[in-house]
Motif scaffolding. Structure first.
Motif: not given
Length: 77
Positions: A39-50
């Motif tokens: 969860i980034l500071p601007d409330d977006r999400t990023l997914a880690v995969a593999k």
């Protein structure tokens, strides 16, 4: 009746598009987890995969976040 498409033109477009996408992203390796959601500071999400995450080179918020945390290692491309 539909005209048949020229397959070589379609393949050229696909190659150009994938080259553009590759050139405009930066990839990081997650040294702790193979899968998680950030969860980034601007409330977006990023997914880690593999164990990896790729972000746009123009996404300053994501790049700053990943570079600021020791568990993410920028991969050489």
């Amino acid at each position: 009746m539909a005209k048949p498409q020229d397959d070589s033109a379609v393949q050229d477009l696909a190659t150009a598009t994938s080259s553009t996408l590759t050139a405009s992203t930066t990839t990081f390796r997650d040294t702790l987890y193979t899968s998680r959601t950030l969860i980034l500071p601007d409330d977006r999400t990023l997914a880690v995969a593999k164990g990896v995450i790729a972000v746009s080179t123009t996404d300053d918020v994501a790049l700053q976040y990943l570079k600021a945390h020791a568990e993410f290692e920028q991969l050489k491309e």
